[in-house]
Scaffold this active site. Structure first.
Site, PDB file in Angstrom:
ATOM      1  CE1 TYR A 146      -3.635   2.582   0.630  1.00  0.00           C
ATOM      2  CE2 TYR A 146      -2.406   3.238   2.581  1.00  0.00           C
ATOM      3  CZ  TYR A 146      -3.432   3.455   1.681  1.00  0.00           C
ATOM      4  OH  TYR A 146      -4.240   4.558   1.826  1.00  0.00           O
ATOM      5  CG  ASP A 241       5.608   3.628   1.003  1.00  0.00           C
ATOM      6  OD1 ASP A 241       5.885   4.242   2.058  1.00  0.00           O
ATOM      7  OD2 ASP A 241       4.440   3.502   0.577  1.00  0.00           O
ATOM      8  CE  LYS A 274       0.950   4.706   8.629  1.00  0.00           C
ATOM      9  NZ  LYS A 274       0.930   4.055   7.340  1.00  0.00           N
TER      10      LYS A 274
HETATM   11  C1  PLP Z   1       0.319   4.524   6.001  1.00  0.00           C
HETATM   12  C2  PLP Z   1       1.037   4.277   4.745  1.00  0.00           C
HETATM   13  C3  PLP Z   1       0.910   5.139   3.638  1.00  0.00           C
HETATM   14  C4  PLP Z   1      -0.087   6.261   3.594  1.00  0.00           C
HETATM   15  O1  PLP Z   1       0.147   7.233   4.561  1.00  0.00           O
HETATM   16  P1  PLP Z   1      -1.065   8.199   5.011  1.00  0.00           P
HETATM   17  O2  PLP Z   1      -0.402   9.165   5.951  1.00  0.00           O
HETATM   18  O3  PLP Z   1      -2.083   7.316   5.647  1.00  0.00           O
HETATM   19  O4  PLP Z   1      -1.576   8.851   3.784  1.00  0.00           O
HETATM   20  C5  PLP Z   1       1.712   4.916   2.542  1.00  0.00           C
HETATM   21  N1  PLP Z   1       2.581   3.899   2.514  1.00  0.00           N
HETATM   22  C6  PLP Z   1       2.726   3.047   3.544  1.00  0.00           C
HETATM   23  C7  PLP Z   1       3.737   1.955   3.461  1.00  0.00           C
HETATM   24  C8  PLP Z   1       1.946   3.203   4.684  1.00  0.00           C
HETATM   25  O5  PLP Z   1       2.074   2.331   5.690  1.00  0.00           O
END
Ligand code: PLP
Length: 434
Positions: A146, A241, A274
């Site tokens: 994701y 990511d 995060k």
């Molecule tokens: C949480 C998450 C996102 C999206 O971040 P948001 O602040 O919720 O938009 C993208 N990539 C990864 C791997 C994530 O865990």
């Protein structure tokens, strides 16, 4: 509990009248596990209290950001102090520069970084940057990873390698995802075929290095190495990511974990979120100078944000990063996370429940399988009923794990040995019910 006394239920019913599904982000709705979502009234250290006043040991921590636990005194002080000077200016501040310097010092693959407000925004901007910097359109991602909810990334695998992905959401035209290729995680032959077929048209390959959005699945070392080699060979940018893994699995993120296995390893672009905001809306993307200089106002790739680098969020992020840089922080967090996983695994073994666990730093995953799965298709064969029984059993006993089997879990520095013992004892009780 009756309807008259269940405040969580009352709030959920009220919420459903005014907010779609009663929630502002879908997984909060407990749709996968059933039952009533817990409405949080306050949180401190490793706990939150729901609307009924019940305490829960929190293994979600806002889905990762709360690595110090809730209400850490140093973070609280920094935020309170910042707020007195104003909430937002829309003009640069010293604190943004300081945060950028700290991030770059901790993640040496990045020469420059831009701050934004959410992981989605960071991932979406990283893709635009990769396309702008390479002059290519196609992007490659993996099933089960994701990267936020930008249109081009809401894609599931097509029927074969020659076909492109299908949108996973209504409202995403198929033309928008026609440049997105989706492959199976940890599948080297498929990766090689995709590069043979599309390598010269690929702007980037984007990956969750330890995929936390299909529970907890590591990219194998040979797979990661091959991703890096093929990107270099074909001139595609390798985008890590690390929104979840950054400052979560290690001080240098997942890339520092892979650099120990693969000498000289680094991605071209890193996406973060995060933990860097410590619970405030803050995210970032960064990379090599030549690539980052393609961004406006220096270069032709446009990107902007009214609240980007927000003074309160940067104060929260800086204070959080100051704490996690203290010597021994990750050793202690990692050891405690391993103790939790080993304890739950031990409890499962005692009653002969098939179970496997993995963790890195303060991020963990567990599966109702004998061996750890390597890709999304395998994760999705989990016995839903088993998972749901386990989830609700733990919830009843005041332990809050993610309300969906495809989500990772998180420990904070505030979780004590007593919290872990209580969790393991609860798991023992619940496994007996399975
Ligand atoms: C949480 C998450 C996102 C999206 O971040 P948001 O602040 O919720 O938009 C993208 N990539 C990864 C791997 C994530 O865990």
């Amino acid at each position: 509990m009756t309807h008259d006394t269940d405040r969580n239920l009352q709030l959920f019913q009220r919420a459903q009248k005014v907010i779609p599904g009663g929630v502002n982000s879908p997984v909060r709705a407990f749709k996968a596990v059933g039952g009533t979502p817990r409405f949080v009234s306050r949180a401190q250290d490793a706990y939150f209290w729901d609307a009924n006043g019940k305490r829960h040991i929190d293994y979600i921590g806002s889905w990762g950001p709360m690595i110090l636990g809730h209400g850490h005194p140093a973070v609280l002080e920094a935020v309170q102090k910042a707020i007195l000077d104003g909430f937002s200016y829309g003009a640069p501040t010293e604190r943004e520069v300081e945060l950028a310097e700290v991030i770059l010092a901790l993640v040496p693959s990045m020469d420059m970084v831009r701050l934004v407000s959410s992981g989605t925004e960071a991932g979406m901007s990283a893709i635009r940057l990769a396309r702008g910097a390479t002059g290519r359109s196609k992007i490659l991602k993996f099933e089960g990873c994701y990267h936020g909810h930008a249109d081009a990334l809401l894609v599931k695998a097509g029927s074969g390698l020659a076909t492109f992905g299908n949108p996973t959401s209504a409202g995403v035209p198929s033309e928008v995802v026609q440049h997105t290729i989706v492959l199976e995680y940890n599948n080297i032959p498929q990766l090689e075929d995709a590069f043979t077929m599309h390598g010269k048209e690929l702007a980037c390959l984007m990956i969750e290095p330890i995929a936390g959005n299909m529970n907890f699945v590591r990219a194998s070392q040979p797979f990661m190495q091959r991703c890096r080699e093929l990107c270099t060979l074909h001139g595609a940018l390798f985008v890590f990511d690390e929104v979840m893994t950054g400052f979560r699995v290690a001080l240098g993120g997942a890339q520092s974990v892979y650099a120990k296995l693969i000498p000289g390893f680094e991605p071209d672009i890193t996406v973060m979120g995060k933990v860097i905001g410590g619970g405030m809306p803050l995210a970032a993307f960064g990379g090599k100078r030549a690539v980052m200089e393609q961004l406006a106002p220096l270069g032709p790739v446009y990107q902007a944000g009214t609240l980007s680098g927000n003074p309160v969020a940067t104060a929260c992020g800086l204070a959080t990063l100051r704490e996690i840089r203290k010597p021994g922080f990750y050793e202690a967090l990692g050891a405690r996370t391993q103790r939790l996983m080993a304890g739950i695994k031990g409890a499962a073994d005692e009653v002969d429940v098939s179970f496997s666990v993995d963790s890195e730093g303060g991020m963990f995953g567990f599966f109702f399988f004998d061996t750890l799965p390597q890709n999304y298709a395998k994760v999705m064969t989990t016995d839903n009923k088993r998972f749901n029984t386990f989830f609700h059993g733990m919830l009843d006993r005041g332990v809050y794990f993610a309300p969906a089997l495809y989500e990772a879990g998180f420990l904070s520095a505030a979780h004590t040995d007593a919290d872990i013992d209580e969790t393991i004892a609860a798991a023992m009780d619940v496994f007996k019910l399975l």
